[in-house]
Design a protein around this motif. Structure first.
Motif, short mmCIF file in Angstrom:
data_model
loop_
_atom_site.label_atom_id
_atom_site.label_comp_id
_atom_site.label_asym_id
_atom_site.label_seq_id
_atom_site.Cartn_x
_atom_site.Cartn_y
_atom_site.Cartn_z
N PRO A 269 3.92 48.32 29.91
CA PRO A 269 3.29 48.88 28.70
C PRO A 269 1.77 48.81 28.71
O PRO A 269 1.11 49.53 27.95
N ASP A 270 1.19 47.96 29.56
CA ASP A 270 -0.27 47.77 29.57
C ASP A 270 -0.92 48.22 30.88
O ASP A 270 -1.98 47.73 31.24
N GLY A 271 -0.28 49.14 31.59
CA GLY A 271 -0.83 49.62 32.85
C GLY A 271 0.03 49.21 34.03
O GLY A 271 0.30 48.02 34.22
N ALA A 272 0.45 50.18 34.81
CA ALA A 272 1.36 49.92 35.93
C ALA A 272 0.58 49.72 37.22
O ALA A 272 -0.39 50.45 37.49
N PRO A 273 0.98 48.76 38.06
CA PRO A 273 0.29 48.54 39.32
C PRO A 273 0.72 49.56 40.38
O PRO A 273 1.81 50.15 40.29
N LEU A 274 -0.13 49.76 41.35
CA LEU A 274 0.22 50.57 42.52
C LEU A 274 0.76 49.62 43.58
O LEU A 274 0.03 48.79 44.13
N ILE A 275 2.05 49.72 43.86
CA ILE A 275 2.70 48.85 44.84
C ILE A 275 2.50 49.45 46.23
O ILE A 275 3.02 50.52 46.53
N LEU A 276 1.73 48.75 47.05
CA LEU A 276 1.47 49.21 48.40
C LEU A 276 2.62 48.87 49.33
O LEU A 276 2.99 49.66 50.20
N PHE A 277 3.18 47.68 49.17
CA PHE A 277 4.24 47.21 50.05
C PHE A 277 5.18 46.34 49.25
O PHE A 277 4.79 45.66 48.30
N GLY A 278 6.44 46.37 49.65
CA GLY A 278 7.44 45.52 49.03
C GLY A 278 8.81 45.86 49.56
O GLY A 278 9.01 46.90 50.21
N LEU A 279 9.76 45.01 49.26
CA LEU A 279 11.15 45.25 49.66
C LEU A 279 11.98 45.43 48.39
O LEU A 279 12.24 44.44 47.67
N PRO A 280 12.37 46.65 48.06
CA PRO A 280 13.13 46.87 46.83
C PRO A 280 14.50 46.21 46.87
O PRO A 280 15.24 46.35 47.86
N ASP A 281 14.81 45.48 45.84
CA ASP A 281 16.13 44.87 45.66
C ASP A 281 16.73 45.49 44.40
O ASP A 281 16.51 45.01 43.29
N GLN A 282 17.50 46.57 44.59
CA GLN A 282 18.00 47.31 43.44
C GLN A 282 19.05 46.52 42.69
O GLN A 282 19.15 46.62 41.46
N ALA A 283 19.84 45.72 43.40
CA ALA A 283 20.88 44.94 42.73
C ALA A 283 20.26 43.93 41.77
O ALA A 283 20.75 43.72 40.65
N ALA A 284 19.17 43.32 42.20
CA ALA A 284 18.49 42.34 41.35
C ALA A 284 17.48 42.99 40.41
O ALA A 284 16.98 42.34 39.49
N GLY A 285 17.15 44.26 40.67
CA GLY A 285 16.19 44.96 39.84
C GLY A 285 14.78 44.43 39.98
O GLY A 285 14.05 44.31 38.98
N GLU A 286 14.36 44.15 41.21
CA GLU A 286 13.01 43.62 41.41
C GLU A 286 12.48 44.02 42.77
O GLU A 286 13.23 44.40 43.68
N MET A 287 11.17 43.95 42.91
CA MET A 287 10.49 44.24 44.16
C MET A 287 10.08 42.92 44.81
O MET A 287 9.26 42.18 44.27
N ARG A 288 10.66 42.62 45.94
CA ARG A 288 10.36 41.37 46.63
C ARG A 288 9.13 41.53 47.52
O ARG A 288 8.90 42.61 48.07
N TYR A 289 8.39 40.46 47.68
CA TYR A 289 7.20 40.40 48.55
C TYR A 289 6.22 41.52 48.21
O TYR A 289 5.66 42.18 49.08
N GLU A 290 6.02 41.72 46.94
CA GLU A 290 5.19 42.83 46.47
C GLU A 290 3.70 42.61 46.78
O GLU A 290 3.17 41.52 46.55
N ILE A 291 3.07 43.64 47.32
CA ILE A 291 1.61 43.68 47.46
C ILE A 291 1.14 44.89 46.66
O ILE A 291 1.48 46.02 46.98
N ILE A 300 -3.92 56.58 38.57
CA ILE A 300 -3.64 57.74 39.43
C ILE A 300 -2.92 58.84 38.66
O ILE A 300 -3.19 60.03 38.84
N PHE A 301 -2.00 58.44 37.79
CA PHE A 301 -1.24 59.44 37.03
C PHE A 301 -1.96 59.88 35.76
O PHE A 301 -1.36 60.53 34.90
N GLY A 302 -3.24 59.57 35.66
CA GLY A 302 -4.05 60.06 34.55
C GLY A 302 -3.76 59.42 33.22
O GLY A 302 -4.05 60.02 32.17
N LEU A 303 -3.18 58.21 33.20
CA LEU A 303 -2.82 57.54 31.96
C LEU A 303 -3.85 56.52 31.52
O LEU A 303 -3.68 55.89 30.47
N GLY A 304 -4.88 56.33 32.33
CA GLY A 304 -5.90 55.35 31.98
C GLY A 304 -5.55 53.96 32.49
O GLY A 304 -4.46 53.70 33.01
N TRP A 305 -6.50 53.03 32.31
CA TRP A 305 -6.34 51.67 32.84
C TRP A 305 -5.17 50.93 32.21
O TRP A 305 -4.49 50.15 32.86
#
Length: 486
Positions: A269-291, A300-305
């Motif tokens: 809700p307060d600005g989404a990060p740009l995930i450069l690298f990570g291992l998606p874990d869809q079962a757990a609903g999370e991005m592991r080792y996120e950079i 980037i999507f024109g929504l502001g900071w």
């Protein structure tokens, strides 16, 4: 449930269609760009009368002919799968999709087929003007073909202009709305630019290969490399900009796909990060080792900071696409896109220094990047199509409801047959194309295809002038006197 190697019929049918369309896609990506390149070469030859452009035309027209033929054959196979593996889709979406596919045949394919023979064999038979027209019509035909196919795909991604009848079929109500869906202009521009960029890297990689082989004295090699580098420096940044606009359109109409592409399992809700690298874990609903870089995705999507972006946590599990596939295919496409921009800028810098033909490191990079366009278009196609799941017509028709009522073993064994036959037949075709590319354009290369058909009807006056049997003044008289002009 019937299965084949642990996979059900729906997954196997999707794999089979994905495999065949991936093989097919590389050939139109080559032929669309090469057709336009050949039209440019032919126009430059007629304008400047520089034999280098004619030699390059004769060099690449053979490669185009093989690519075009393999694209036609592989495309016909794909169309049969609508009846064999996807009868549910054909039944329900046929009233909309069928006419669009027919228009592609009636306009683009007939246009290409009608002028292809003149383009390949007709320079010395019909004269330069008509031959140029034929070459241009083939190039226009490939673009029209892409237009209709992308219209079909865009309707499946952003469907509109239809109603549902009592049989559960999509029936057209507004053909203008069906053809020109909200995503159509972006997909068309993105795909055509990708085809031209793919061709530029193939041509540039071929020229770089010959420069590394010591053929720098060959004017054809130097010209093809120079033209390709000019094309790359223009189209690579353009493709990045078109892709960005396409992404904004996708966020508006397919936000779930964007969430999967960005790897956003959670809403921000307060600005989404740009995930450069990570291992998606869809079962757990999370991005592991996120950079990641904070807030940059929203920017980037024109929504502001602090612009809010929804994640997959607001989507039911049954509506989520396979995140890992989309996440990585999107990064392959984008990563290659920025490498292409870098290659174009490197070539521009080398040209400014007067060292375009004296920079072996650039040549090696271009050889390595030669197939990058093909990899990028396949990665982009995977992102687009897998991101639409679990729907085949987005939000309207589920993939599971579109598949034919076949057993998994039947689909599985046909998939095995496809893999064996495709790698054998089209693999041999690709090897032959590579052999043609590794031979430099000969300094005295004649127009090989013209020597094929037998002149059973004799020589036209134009051909007799070319062969020295008539003088220029006799060619327009219609006289068939075979004696040399006095």
């Amino acid at each position: 449930m019937d299965s084949f190697l642990g996979l059900d019929a729906t997954i196997l049918a999707r794999i089979q269609f994905g495999f065949t369309v991936s093989f097919h896609f590389i050939f139109p990506a080559i032929s669309i760009g090469l057709a336009s390149y050949l039209a440019v070469l032919n126009a430059l030859y007629l304008w400047k009368r520089d034999a280098t452009y004619l030699r390059l035309f004769n060099f690449w027209v053979k490669i185009f002919a093989i690519s075009f033929a393999m694209g036609v054959v592989s495309g016909i196979v794909m169309s049969y799968q609508f009846g064999t593996n996807w009868s549910g889709f054909s039944d329900k979406a046929g009233p909309v999709v069928g006419p669009l596919m027919a228009y592609e045949v009636l306009t683009a394919f007939f246009l290409e087929a009608g002028f292809l023979g003149i383009m390949l064999f007709g320079r010395r038979k019909v004269g330069p003007g008509l031959h140029m027209l034929a070459t241009l019509m083939v190039a226009v035909g490939t673009a029209i073909s892409a237009t209709w196919i992308l219209s079909v795909n865009s309707w499946m991604q952003t469907p509109q202009g239809f109603a549902m009848n009592e049989a559960g079929q999509f029936v057209p109500e507004d053909w203008w709305a069906i053809v020109f869906t909200p995503s159509f202009p972006y997909r068309l521009a993105h795909t055509l630019t990708a085809a031209y960029l793919t061709t530029a890297f193939i041509v540039g990689g071929t020229g770089a290969w010959h420069l590394l082989r010591g053929h720098g004295h060959n004017p054809g090699v130097r010209t093809m490399f120079s033209m390709a580098m000019w094309m790359i420096v223009v189209t690579a940044p353009l493709q990045v900009m078109v892709g960005h606009e396409h992404g904004l359109n996708t966020l508006e109409h397919q936000p779930v796909k964007i969430a999967a592409m960005e790897g956003h399992f959670e809403s921000h809700p307060d600005g989404a990060p740009l995930i450069l690298f990570g291992l998606p874990d869809q079962a757990a609903g999370e991005m592991r080792y996120e950079i990641s870089i904070p807030h940059l995705s929203s920017v980037i999507f024109g929504l502001g900071w602090t612009g809010a972006m929804e994640g997959l946590d607001v989507v039911p599990d049954a509506e989520e696409p396979p995140v890992a596939v989309i996440f990585w295919s999107f990064r392959v496409m984008v990563g290659l896109g920025f490498l292409m921009v870098g290659a174009g800028l490197w070539g521009l810098w080398a040209r400014w220094r007067g060292a375009l033909y004296a920079t072996p490191m650039l040549w090696r990079a271009m050889v390595a990047m030669g197939p990058s366009g093909l990899v990028a278009v396949i990665a982009g196609w995977i992102t687009t199509e897998v991101g639409r799941q679990p729907y085949v017509v987005y939000g309207q028709l589920r993939t599971a409801d579109a598949v034919s009522p076949l057993g998994a073993s039947a689909v599985g064994w046909s998939l095995v047959a496809f893999v064996v036959i495709y790698f054998t037949v089209f693999g041999a075709g690709v090897v032959y194309l590579l052999r043609l590319m590794t031979k430099p354009p000969e300094l005295d290369e004649r127009e090989g295809p013209d020597e094929g058909p037998i002149r059973t009807a004799g020589l036209t006056p134009h051909q007799m002038v070319e062969d020295g049997q008539l003088g220029d003044g006799q060619a327009g008289t219609g006289r068939g006197d075979p004696r040399p002009a006095e």
